[in-house]
Design an enzyme around this catalytic site. Structure first.
Site, short mmCIF file in Angstrom:
data_model
loop_
_atom_site.label_atom_id
_atom_site.label_comp_id
_atom_site.label_asym_id
_atom_site.label_seq_id
_atom_site.Cartn_x
_atom_site.Cartn_y
_atom_site.Cartn_z
CE1 TYR A 78 48.18 88.72 37.04
CE2 TYR A 78 49.17 89.03 39.20
CZ TYR A 78 49.26 88.60 37.89
OH TYR A 78 50.43 88.06 37.43
CE LYS A 105 56.94 102.04 17.29
NZ LYS A 105 57.17 100.91 16.38
CB THR A 162 53.07 100.87 18.93
OG1 THR A 162 53.16 101.93 17.99
CG2 THR A 162 54.00 99.75 18.52
NE ARG A 218 58.38 102.78 25.55
CZ ARG A 218 58.76 103.06 24.28
NH1 ARG A 218 58.87 102.11 23.39
NH2 ARG A 218 59.07 104.28 23.94
CD GLU A 261 45.77 85.66 35.01
OE1 GLU A 261 44.99 84.73 35.31
OE2 GLU A 261 47.00 85.57 35.09
CG ASP A 285 52.78 96.41 12.50
OD1 ASP A 285 52.43 97.40 13.18
OD2 ASP A 285 53.80 95.73 12.74
C1 LIG Z 1 57.48 99.63 16.59
C2 LIG Z 1 56.90 98.58 15.75
C3 LIG Z 1 56.41 97.38 16.30
C4 LIG Z 1 56.70 96.89 17.69
O1 LIG Z 1 56.48 97.64 18.72
P1 LIG Z 1 57.10 97.35 20.18
O2 LIG Z 1 56.13 98.10 21.01
O3 LIG Z 1 58.47 97.90 20.17
O4 LIG Z 1 57.06 95.89 20.43
C5 LIG Z 1 55.74 96.51 15.46
N1 LIG Z 1 55.59 96.78 14.16
C6 LIG Z 1 56.08 97.89 13.59
C7 LIG Z 1 55.87 98.11 12.14
C8 LIG Z 1 56.76 98.82 14.36
O5 LIG Z 1 57.27 99.90 13.78
#
Ligand SMILES: *Cc1c(COP(=O)(O)O)cnc(C)c1O
Length: 435
Positions: A73, A248, A245, A254, A75, A219
């Site tokens: 933990y 990807k 993220t 992840r 926090e 994003d």
């Molecule tokens: C994949 C993605 C997310 C979210 O990711 P998670 O890890 O699945 O919650 C947010 N924004 C965009 C543009 C994405 O492609």
């Protein structure tokens, strides 16, 4: 005494589950889960993984993520924790933050969001109040659920206005973005997408945000790896907040993270903890630290360039085969293929390809006349196959297999032939952590 405790019998020996023998393997303790993992391992090795949001993380990232750090933990933040015994996890999180800042040229990084959706939530909760207006890309044009889809928290809590792509070019219509921004005066403008095959002009968005006095967030979940490699313009230079993220194109575990300016650091950190999460996943933060280090290496630049080269090569094969691509091609790691041009739907195409060992996902194409559960397109990405060492030459084969299956989606003999060829072919391409 031992006999009174709940337990299971194995090899004639009573196993006490309350103090489960720590030396026992997963295979022995939980064969159902172990077997399913082996099956998934085989699937990942034998098939062709073309889901644009997926990748194969390195063995080092997986090793960090699969450690005893999961027991801890932590926090709070490095040096300011609500639990004892954090001196070592402090080293890990501080290093992860520093590496994220160095990699993207950011002033501050929060590496605690559990995933990309939580990274987005942390920015919304920092800069918006319920009912506030934000402007983001339409899900049907390539945006993400967290960009204001009506069933998502982002659509429930806020007034989401959506821009889209031009019907003619399938590229972001900046006149439309500017018009909506002037009309609705959003508090936040969001750039970034999940299914957009072109480079996003972040500076142009920043200009519009500035004109209407909006906060600007990017994003970069999908293309963070391309940004890290210097192959996509860097949103950190023009945005107030950048969310991402790590799993990807960036090829980490992840998870998610947020980058921002020093001035926003305190408010953002407070939102992530205690605002919306409890203890951070320290094992995953360690995996992110390893991923940031890997993404800063010259080899990663070569990798990211190859992702793009592969996407272009695959796009060409598909277009030559009569499949239409949204926007007529790709600049990045993904393409959106309209399969209605060859008499199929996205659902039929996804399922037929799946039966043949090729994994993609059905996807809406811009101005789709069909419904999300059976749209007109499939989304195809090259990040994962590129990790396996495949290049343009291999993309030609992959494209041919896709076309073969899509020409006879219901023909079991075609499926059988293709899956056999693919299983043979993938033997030569290793997967980190598998071989
Ligand atoms: C994949 C993605 C997310 C979210 O990711 P998670 O890890 O699945 O919650 C947010 N924004 C965009 C543009 C994405 O492609």
């Amino acid at each position: 005494m031992e006999d009174d405790l709940p337990g299971i019998e194995r090899n004639g020996k009573k196993i006490n589950m309350a103090s489960c023998d720590q030396t026992d393997s997963l295979q022995q303790n939980d064969p159902l889960i172990w077997n399913a993992i082996q099956d998934e391992r085989t699937r990942q090795k034998q098939g062709l993984e073309l889901i644009a949001s997926e990748n194969y993380t390195s063995a080092a990232v997986m090793e960090a993520a699969g450690t005893i750090l999961t027991n801890k933990y932590a926090e709070g933040y490095p040096g300011r924790r609500y639990y004892g015994g954090c001196e070592f996890v402090d080293v890990i999180e501080a290093e992860a933050r520093k590496r994220a800042c160095d990699l993207f040229g950011a002033e501050h990084a929060n590496v605690q969001p559990h995933a990309g959706s939580q990274a987005n939530m942390s920015v919304y909760l920092t800069v918006l109040k319920p009912g506030d207006t934000f402007l983001a890309m339409d899900l049907a044009h390539g945006g993400h659920l967290t960009h204001g889809m009506h069933l998502n928290f982002s659509g429930q809590l806020y007034n989401a206005i959506h821009y889209g792509v031009s019907e003619k070019t399938h590229q972001i219509d900046f006149d439309h973005v500017a018009k909506l921004a002037r009309e609705h005066k959003p508090k936040l403008i969001i750039a970034g997408a999940s299914a957009y095959p072109r480079e996003i002009d972040h500076p142009k968005f920043a200009e519009i945000a500035k004109e209407v006095g909006a906060i600007f967030m990017v994003d970069m979940a999908h293309y963070a790896g391309l940004v890290a490699a210097g192959l996509h313009n860097n949103p950190v230079e023009v945005a107030d907040y950048v969310t991402s993220t790590s799993h990807k194109t960036l090829r980490g575990p992840r998870s998610g993270f947020v980058l921002t300016k020093k001035d926003n650091a305190k408010a953002l950190d407070r939102t992530v903890f205690p605002g919306m999460q409890g203890g951070p996943l320290v094992h995953i933060i360690a995996g992110k630290a390893v991923c940031f280090k890997e993404a800063a290496l010259p080899e990663f630049k070569v990798y990211a360039q190859q992702i793009i080269n592969n996407a272009k090569a695959l796009a060409e094969v598909l277009m030559n085969g009569g499949i239409q691509l949204a926007s007529g091609g790709t600049d990045n790691h993904l393409m959106l293929a309209d399969v209605t041009a060859i008499g199929l739907t996205g659902k039929i195409a996804e399922e037929a390809l799946d039966r043949a060992g090729i994994t993609v996902n059905k996807n809406m194409i811009p101005y789709d006349q069909r419904k999300p559960l059976d749209p007109s397109g499939i989304r195809i990405g090259t990040a994962a196959l590129t990790t396996r060492g495949m290049k343009e030459e291999e993309m030609k084969k992959v494209g041919d297999w896709i076309l073969t299956v899509l020409k006879s989606p219901e023909d079991a003999s075609v499926t059988e032939k293709v899956i056999g060829e693919i299983h043979e072919f993938t033997k030569d391409y290793s997967v980190p952590g598998i071989d």
